[in-house]
Design an enzyme around this catalytic site. Structure first.
Site, mmCIF file in Angstrom:
data_model
loop_
_atom_site.group_PDB
_atom_site.id
_atom_site.type_symbol
_atom_site.label_atom_id
_atom_site.label_comp_id
_atom_site.label_asym_id
_atom_site.label_seq_id
_atom_site.Cartn_x
_atom_site.Cartn_y
_atom_site.Cartn_z
ATOM 1 N N LYS A 172 2.203 -3.397 6.534
ATOM 2 C CA LYS A 172 2.541 -3.636 5.118
ATOM 3 C C LYS A 172 4.055 -3.479 4.895
ATOM 4 O O LYS A 172 4.671 -4.261 4.179
ATOM 5 C CB LYS A 172 1.759 -2.680 4.212
ATOM 6 C CG LYS A 172 0.271 -2.955 4.170
ATOM 7 C CD LYS A 172 -0.040 -4.237 3.389
ATOM 8 C CE LYS A 172 -1.500 -4.588 3.397
ATOM 9 N NZ LYS A 172 -1.812 -5.839 2.692
ATOM 10 N N TYR A 208 -1.656 0.082 10.192
ATOM 11 C CA TYR A 208 -1.913 -0.691 8.974
ATOM 12 C C TYR A 208 -0.721 -0.556 8.010
ATOM 13 O O TYR A 208 -0.188 -1.555 7.524
ATOM 14 C CB TYR A 208 -3.208 -0.178 8.321
ATOM 15 C CG TYR A 208 -3.349 -0.564 6.886
ATOM 16 C CD1 TYR A 208 -3.677 -1.866 6.529
ATOM 17 C CD2 TYR A 208 -3.142 0.372 5.858
ATOM 18 C CE1 TYR A 208 -3.784 -2.225 5.194
ATOM 19 C CE2 TYR A 208 -3.252 0.021 4.536
ATOM 20 C CZ TYR A 208 -3.571 -1.288 4.211
ATOM 21 O OH TYR A 208 -3.664 -1.645 2.894
ATOM 22 N N SER A 218 0.827 -1.203 0.000
ATOM 23 C CA SER A 218 0.000 0.000 0.000
ATOM 24 C C SER A 218 0.859 1.251 0.000
ATOM 25 O O SER A 218 1.965 1.263 0.570
ATOM 26 C CB SER A 218 -0.850 -0.001 1.268
ATOM 27 O OG SER A 218 -1.487 1.237 1.427
HETATM 28 N N1 UFG Z 1 -12.855 11.681 2.441
HETATM 29 C C1 UFG Z 1 -13.830 12.585 2.753
HETATM 30 N N2 UFG Z 1 -15.000 12.110 3.281
HETATM 31 C C2 UFG Z 1 -15.221 10.781 3.515
HETATM 32 C C3 UFG Z 1 -14.207 9.856 3.181
HETATM 33 C C4 UFG Z 1 -13.027 10.334 2.643
HETATM 34 O O1 UFG Z 1 -13.665 13.786 2.584
HETATM 35 O O2 UFG Z 1 -16.303 10.421 4.005
HETATM 36 C C5 UFG Z 1 -11.582 12.169 1.858
HETATM 37 C C6 UFG Z 1 -10.399 11.876 2.742
HETATM 38 O O3 UFG Z 1 -10.218 12.901 3.683
HETATM 39 C C7 UFG Z 1 -9.273 11.796 1.720
HETATM 40 C C8 UFG Z 1 -9.966 11.241 0.458
HETATM 41 O O4 UFG Z 1 -11.348 11.463 0.653
HETATM 42 O O5 UFG Z 1 -8.806 13.076 1.439
HETATM 43 C C9 UFG Z 1 -9.719 9.767 0.263
HETATM 44 O O6 UFG Z 1 -10.000 9.080 1.456
HETATM 45 P P1 UFG Z 1 -10.104 7.500 1.596
HETATM 46 O O7 UFG Z 1 -10.462 7.209 3.005
HETATM 47 O O8 UFG Z 1 -10.959 6.958 0.519
HETATM 48 O O9 UFG Z 1 -8.616 7.015 1.252
HETATM 49 P P2 UFG Z 1 -7.220 7.371 1.905
HETATM 50 O O10 UFG Z 1 -6.457 8.183 0.897
HETATM 51 O O11 UFG Z 1 -7.334 7.943 3.243
HETATM 52 O O12 UFG Z 1 -6.572 5.922 2.068
HETATM 53 C C10 UFG Z 1 -6.654 4.937 1.056
HETATM 54 C C11 UFG Z 1 -6.862 3.578 1.694
HETATM 55 C C12 UFG Z 1 -5.656 3.188 2.496
HETATM 56 C C13 UFG Z 1 -4.438 3.277 1.646
HETATM 57 C C14 UFG Z 1 -4.308 4.614 0.999
HETATM 58 C C15 UFG Z 1 -3.170 4.599 0.036
HETATM 59 O O13 UFG Z 1 -7.998 3.577 2.508
HETATM 60 O O14 UFG Z 1 -5.795 1.862 2.939
HETATM 61 O O15 UFG Z 1 -5.496 4.940 0.295
HETATM 62 O O16 UFG Z 1 -2.975 5.825 -0.567
HETATM 63 F F1 UFG Z 1 -3.356 3.050 2.400
#
Ligand code: UFG
Length: 316
Positions: free
Chosen positions: A144, A140, A116
């Site tokens: 990894k 997490y 990841s």
């Molecule tokens: N976001 C919102 N509202 C929500 C959910 C997400 O604004 O309800 C925003 C988050 O703040 C972030 C973006 O959308 O800016 C993406 O968020 P995600 O939770 O979809 O994904 P992340 O980038 O936080 O993390 C994901 C995976 C991880 C992985 C990572 C790798 O969940 O497991 O990508 O880049 F490690």
């Protein structure tokens, strides 16, 4: 043609990997405990073993006669990993060590591992290549990274060749509609927006609109799951024809902001998604974009889904 044991092959990414392997003419056996993987994701022409990666004997047995392992079995909720590290130590670290040890015992030499972008933590640069320091900020991501290190040792000590694929933000579903299982209780942006569209949630909370980005919301590199899947097949084939062990980023090299993702869904669905601005979420970097040059050059891989609206169309 290779005989491949796909561990976690009933899951979201695993089921797409299985489809890509079958398309490539490989013989697949799926190993999954169905804790988050779903039976509906299994293709009936494949062998299926319902077992856990904590069951070492079952692993050794399943490994007999296999040329390679693709390992995608893991717990993956970032927030939960901070509250319940033991669950992640056991499932991700102990489980992966069991797999490596079973490979040694069964004489299986090749492993493609689901890693990841979380291994990088909060990088100081926006565009991330594999030389960027790995400093995970959640447990997490730490698991990894540790598994990647174990694989390096097992390569040195036991000659197990591996590719660790560091996914950026995985999105979308099989464009042909052959993979029908949908993640239960999704935690990520696009499936959450889809739940708002479907009326399962009132609104999307956007975590922060004061980031130093083009519209104030966070930017991520959203990579289609079928493009991730094709990279696994290429990685396996390259490994088996002599490529050295590698860690490779997988992303589109293009950033999409949270607002742009909302707009894409609105455009594709012809609807309005209600949003509410909420405070920043702890641990969110402003922008994370992959450099996937290494995967392009070493694997000859190229993502097919580069248009965010095309990706969104496959999500429903
Ligand atoms: N976001 C919102 N509202 C929500 C959910 C997400 O604004 O309800 C925003 C988050 O703040 C972030 C973006 O959308 O800016 C993406 O968020 P995600 O939770 O979809 O994904 P992340 O980038 O936080 O993390 C994901 C995976 C991880 C992985 C990572 C790798 O969940 O497991 O990508 O880049 F490690």
């Amino acid at each position: 043609m290779a005989k491949v044991l796909v561990i976690g092959g009933a899951g979201y990414i695993g089921s797409h990997v299985v489809k890509a392997l079958m398309k490539g003419g490989h013989e697949v056996c799926v190993y999954d405990n169905l804790s988050t993987g779903q039976e509906v994701n299994l293709f009936k022409q494949n062998r299926f073993i319902k077992a856990d990666i904590l069951d070492y004997e079952a692993l050794v047995k399943a490994m007999q006669g296999q040329d390679a392992v693709i390992h995608l079995a893991a717990k993956k909720a970032v927030g939960e990993s901070m509250e319940n590290p033991m669950k992640y130590s056991t499932n991700n670290i102990t489980g992966s060590l069991n797999i490596l040890n079973a490979m040694v015992e069964a004489g299986t030499k090749y492993m493609v591992f689901s890693s990841s972008a979380a291994v990088y933590g909060m990088p100081k640069v926006e565009v991330i290549d594999e030389s960027v320091p790995t400093e995970p900020i959640n447990y997490y991501g730490f698991t990894k990274l540790e598994i990647e290190k174990f694989m390096q040792w097992y390569d040195r000590l036991k000659g197990i060749k591996f590719v660790a694929l560091r996914y950026f933000n995985a999105v979308g579903y099989d464009e042909d509609g052959e993979i029908r299982g949908r993640e239960v209780n999704p935690q990520n942006l696009l499936p959450i927006i889809m739940e708002v569209y479907e009326g399962k949630r009132d609104k999307l909370k956007i975590f922060g609109n004061d980031y130093p980005t083009r519209d104030g919301t966070c930017i991520r590199d959203y990579i289609h799951v079928s493009d991730l899947a094709s990279a696994h097949v290429l990685a396996l084939e390259k490994l088996m024809s002599g490529m050295a062990s590698q860690s490779l980023n997988l992303g589109t090299e293009k950033g999409t902001s949270v607002k742009e993702m909302v707009e894409a869904v609105e455009k594709v669905k012809g609807c309005k998604i209600p949003v509410e601005y909420a405070p920043r979420r702890a641990g969110d970097p402003a922008a994370l974009i992959a450099s996937a040059k290494k995967a392009r050059e070493l694997l000859g891989w190229k993502p097919e889904f580069t248009d965010i609206c095309r990706i969104v169309k496959t999500q429903a």
